[in-house]
Design an enzyme around this catalytic site. Structure first.
Site, PDB file in Angstrom:
ATOM      1  N   LYS A  72       0.842  -1.195   0.000  1.00  0.00           N
ATOM      2  CA  LYS A  72       0.000   0.000   0.000  1.00  0.00           C
ATOM      3  C   LYS A  72       0.869   1.233   0.000  1.00  0.00           C
ATOM      4  CE  LYS A  72      -4.039   2.136   1.136  1.00  0.00           C
ATOM      5  NZ  LYS A  72      -3.824   2.939  -0.066  1.00  0.00           N
ATOM      6  N   LYS A  96       5.688   2.345   8.368  1.00  0.00           N
ATOM      7  CA  LYS A  96       4.465   3.016   8.860  1.00  0.00           C
ATOM      8  C   LYS A  96       3.344   1.993   9.094  1.00  0.00           C
ATOM      9  CE  LYS A  96       5.038   7.414   6.536  1.00  0.00           C
ATOM     10  NZ  LYS A  96       4.510   8.555   5.824  1.00  0.00           N
ATOM     11  N   LYS A 108       4.940   2.029  -3.255  1.00  0.00           N
ATOM     12  CA  LYS A 108       4.961   3.439  -3.674  1.00  0.00           C
ATOM     13  C   LYS A 108       5.100   3.489  -5.187  1.00  0.00           C
ATOM     14  CE  LYS A 108       4.811   7.492  -1.633  1.00  0.00           C
ATOM     15  NZ  LYS A 108       4.181   7.797  -0.338  1.00  0.00           N
ATOM     16  N   THR A 192      -3.607  13.107   7.779  1.00  0.00           N
ATOM     17  CA  THR A 192      -2.193  13.185   8.163  1.00  0.00           C
ATOM     18  C   THR A 192      -2.012  14.218   9.266  1.00  0.00           C
ATOM     19  OG1 THR A 192      -1.529  12.496   5.968  1.00  0.00           O
ATOM     20  CG2 THR A 192       0.152  13.575   7.303  1.00  0.00           C
ATOM     21  N   ASN A 223      -1.018  20.564   2.354  1.00  0.00           N
ATOM     22  CA  ASN A 223      -2.061  19.721   2.958  1.00  0.00           C
ATOM     23  C   ASN A 223      -1.751  19.435   4.430  1.00  0.00           C
ATOM     24  OD1 ASN A 223      -2.796  16.783   3.779  1.00  0.00           O
ATOM     25  ND2 ASN A 223      -4.339  17.332   2.281  1.00  0.00           N
ATOM     26  N   SER A 350      -6.500   5.737   5.032  1.00  0.00           N
ATOM     27  CA  SER A 350      -6.595   5.016   3.750  1.00  0.00           C
ATOM     28  C   SER A 350      -7.018   3.566   4.001  1.00  0.00           C
ATOM     29  CB  SER A 350      -5.241   5.015   3.031  1.00  0.00           C
ATOM     30  OG  SER A 350      -5.156   6.077   2.120  1.00  0.00           O
TER      31      SER A 350
HETATM   32  P1  NAD Z   1       2.036  19.971  -0.251  1.00  0.00           P
HETATM   33  O1  NAD Z   1       2.617  19.945  -1.610  1.00  0.00           O
HETATM   34  O2  NAD Z   1       0.559  20.117  -0.077  1.00  0.00           O
HETATM   35  O3  NAD Z   1       2.717  21.168   0.605  1.00  0.00           O
HETATM   36  C1  NAD Z   1       4.106  21.314   0.719  1.00  0.00           C
HETATM   37  C2  NAD Z   1       4.416  22.636   1.434  1.00  0.00           C
HETATM   38  O4  NAD Z   1       5.827  22.737   1.599  1.00  0.00           O
HETATM   39  C3  NAD Z   1       3.998  23.876   0.640  1.00  0.00           C
HETATM   40  O5  NAD Z   1       3.601  24.892   1.524  1.00  0.00           O
HETATM   41  C4  NAD Z   1       5.305  24.275  -0.056  1.00  0.00           C
HETATM   42  O6  NAD Z   1       5.359  25.657  -0.410  1.00  0.00           O
HETATM   43  C5  NAD Z   1       6.300  23.944   1.026  1.00  0.00           C
HETATM   44  N1  NAD Z   1       7.663  23.730   0.504  1.00  0.00           N
HETATM   45  C6  NAD Z   1       8.029  23.105  -0.646  1.00  0.00           C
HETATM   46  N2  NAD Z   1       9.358  23.161  -0.793  1.00  0.00           N
HETATM   47  C7  NAD Z   1       9.837  23.803   0.289  1.00  0.00           C
HETATM   48  C8  NAD Z   1      11.130  24.182   0.722  1.00  0.00           C
HETATM   49  N3  NAD Z   1      12.227  23.892  -0.027  1.00  0.00           N
HETATM   50  N4  NAD Z   1      11.256  24.847   1.888  1.00  0.00           N
HETATM   51  C9  NAD Z   1      10.174  25.140   2.627  1.00  0.00           C
HETATM   52  N5  NAD Z   1       8.924  24.837   2.268  1.00  0.00           N
HETATM   53  C10 NAD Z   1       8.761  24.178   1.116  1.00  0.00           C
HETATM   54  O7  NAD Z   1       2.558  18.650   0.454  1.00  0.00           O
HETATM   55  P2  NAD Z   1       1.912  17.852   1.686  1.00  0.00           P
HETATM   56  O8  NAD Z   1       0.967  16.839   1.183  1.00  0.00           O
HETATM   57  O9  NAD Z   1       1.483  18.821   2.742  1.00  0.00           O
HETATM   58  O10 NAD Z   1       3.201  17.053   2.188  1.00  0.00           O
HETATM   59  C11 NAD Z   1       4.232  17.686   2.932  1.00  0.00           C
HETATM   60  C12 NAD Z   1       5.162  16.625   3.482  1.00  0.00           C
HETATM   61  O11 NAD Z   1       4.403  15.714   4.284  1.00  0.00           O
HETATM   62  C13 NAD Z   1       5.856  15.750   2.415  1.00  0.00           C
HETATM   63  O12 NAD Z   1       7.116  15.354   2.891  1.00  0.00           O
HETATM   64  C14 NAD Z   1       4.954  14.538   2.332  1.00  0.00           C
HETATM   65  O13 NAD Z   1       5.645  13.412   1.828  1.00  0.00           O
HETATM   66  C15 NAD Z   1       4.587  14.387   3.791  1.00  0.00           C
HETATM   67  N6  NAD Z   1       3.367  13.604   3.979  1.00  0.00           N
HETATM   68  C16 NAD Z   1       2.172  14.047   3.515  1.00  0.00           C
HETATM   69  C17 NAD Z   1       1.054  13.275   3.676  1.00  0.00           C
HETATM   70  C18 NAD Z   1      -0.288  13.765   3.207  1.00  0.00           C
HETATM   71  O14 NAD Z   1      -1.272  13.018   3.411  1.00  0.00           O
HETATM   72  N7  NAD Z   1      -0.420  14.953   2.641  1.00  0.00           N
HETATM   73  C19 NAD Z   1       1.145  12.020   4.304  1.00  0.00           C
HETATM   74  C20 NAD Z   1       2.375  11.584   4.794  1.00  0.00           C
HETATM   75  C21 NAD Z   1       3.493  12.390   4.620  1.00  0.00           C
END
Ligand code: NAD
Length: 416
Positions: A72, A96, A108, A192, A223, A350
């Site tokens: 998954k 996880k 993935k 998350t 997000n 999920s």
């Molecule tokens: P997203 O794309 O919605 O948001 C990313 C945020 O980070 C944005 O505000 C962007 O401007 C900022 N950002 C990007 N590059 C940057 C940098 N170099 N310096 C500072 N800020 C920066 O992504 P998301 O879904 O919120 O995911 C964020 C992190 O959380 C990722 O590592 C993702 O793998 C992890 N994550 C997300 C989820 C999920 O369900 N959304 C689940 C598990 C892990």
């Protein structure tokens, strides 16, 4: 991301898995088996673009291990997607799922593309083409995809529809993160952040700090980061710093989160609307109670780990702290809740979505939240207890908890 950084991401994951298995008493054979995914499929997807030309996209699907159950994990659409990254991310998903005790191994996927430069119909053709290309190795009881960076519920809907057409029956359990009308789960979008908020509660109680008025700094306002800021604000904490890819905002009295939520764009950018900003580097070293990296990998490194002034770090992002930085902050007495535990809320809900699809019976948001809290708290307690009793840092403890069930399943099946 460079190849070397990506290599490091995989290598550092492998180092921790190796150490975790050794501490659990497993030998070289198990380490050799679990250090790499069992399956990695590379596909070439020809897509007719709007201008009439055909472009060939490269996609991947990595399945770390299916001893426990189907694999998954999300599908990422990004120009930097590559084989090493997909492999590392699939291993993290296994850990996880193991910590949350889900009946899954990790998977993935990704496609090298830039969705910001593609039309709606081109994205639809690419999503459907990817499912056709990987259809042999995925399915509701084989490998279940989900959204990740730059993929969303619309893309999940196209993928589910394509898979259902190929199999000639409706298959909502093939993919999670779907729109509600197609069998999505209530609470999935903010899952998350909800999980990270639960981990913050647990970490604060270990440190004896009340949530009321606790000072929170969040890097990233997408997000994960923006929903977390909202939950923290609603719970009475003070969000004193947030950032995006361009810059960061700071106010020691607390930022107006509702206003920022309304004004951010769909990529999580908002600081461009303000003149008075600080840098991301300055944000990370702000004096605060809780620091949440919720943006990208390798943000807390050996170069800045000494400057962190938070009492607690809760990793919402995948891989934001390097192994050396983990060692430094742990020695400094900072409680670090690692990514493989802290950001498990997404895969847990999920899983709930998949269970609801399989049952054909749908839960209330309150039911989703209660069950999510139960699983996250159980995971935290297991990791924290191992951290205390075995005198290992929280990341290694999390890997020990996460890999244990999988190694046992491999052994019982007689594979190693
Ligand atoms: P997203 O794309 O919605 O948001 C990313 C945020 O980070 C944005 O505000 C962007 O401007 C900022 N950002 C990007 N590059 C940057 C940098 N170099 N310096 C500072 N800020 C920066 O992504 P998301 O879904 O919120 O995911 C964020 C992190 O959380 C990722 O590592 C993702 O793998 C992890 N994550 C997300 C989820 C999920 O369900 N959304 C689940 C598990 C892990």
């Amino acid at each position: 991301m460079t190849d070397i950084e990506t290599n490091n991401m995989l290598e550092s994951t492998q180092l921790v898995i190796e150490e975790a298995l050794q501490k659990l008493g497993y030998g070289e054979d198990m380490i050799a088996f679990l250090k790499e995914p069992i399956r990695l499929l590379t596909v070439r997807i020809p897509i007719r673009m709007d201008d009439g030309n055909t472009r060939v996209f490269i996609g991947y699907r990595s399945q770390h291990n299916d001893a426990v159950g189907p694999t998954k994990g999300g599908v990422r659409f990004h120009p930097d997607v590559n084989e090493m990254e997909v492999k590392a991310l699939s291993i993290w998903m296994s850990i996880k799922c193991g910590i949350a005790n889900l009946p899954y191994g990790g998977g993935k996927g990704g496609i090298i593309c830039d969705p910001r430069k593609m039309s709606f119909r081109e994205l639809e053709r690419l999503s459907r083409g990817y499912v056709r290309a990987i259809s042999q190795i995925v399915g509701p009881s084989k490998d279940i995809p989900a959204p990740d960076v730059m993929t969303n519920s619309q893309i999940m809907a196209w993928m589910m529809d394509e898979y259902s057409r190929i199999r000639e029956f409706d298959s909502p359990g093939f993919i999670t993160g779907k729109p509600l009308v197609l069998g999505g789960s209530l609470g999935r979008e903010s899952a998350t952040a909800r999980g990270v908020a639960i981990m913050i509660d647990e970490a604060l109680s270990k440190k004896g700090i009340p949530l009321q008025d606790a000072r929170v700094v969040i890097q990233g306002f997408g997000n994960a980061g923006s929903y977390l800021a909202k939950f923290m604000h609603e719970a009475g904490a003070k969000v004193i710093g947030i950032s995006d890819v361009n810059a960061a905002l700071y106010n020691e009295k607390g930022l107006d989160i509702e206003d920022l939520m309304e004004r951010r764009d769909s990529f999580g950018t908002v600081t461009n609307l303000f003149k008075d900003t600080i840098t991301n580097e300055e944000l990370l070293s702000l004096d605060c109670d809780i620091l949440v990296p919720a943006a990208i990998e390798n943000q807390i490194t050996a170069d800045n780990a000494d400057k962190i002034r938070a009492k607690i770090i809760v990793e919402a992002a995948n891989g934001p702290t390097t192994l050396e930085a983990t060692r430094i902050v742990t020695e400094r007495g900072i409680l670090l809740v690692p990514d493989v535990l802290a950001s498990a809320g997404g895969v847990i809900v999920s899983y709930f979505e998949w269970v609801q699809n399989n049952q054909g019976y749908y839960w209330s948001e309150a039911e989703v939240d209660t069950k999510l809290r139960e699983m996250m708290v159980h995971g935290f307690n297991q990791v924290y207890e191992l951290h205390q009793t075995r005198h290992v840092n929280m990341r290694l403890a999390a890997y020990m908890v996460g890999v244990r069930k999988m190694a046992e399943a491999v052994r019982f099946r007689g594979w190693v």
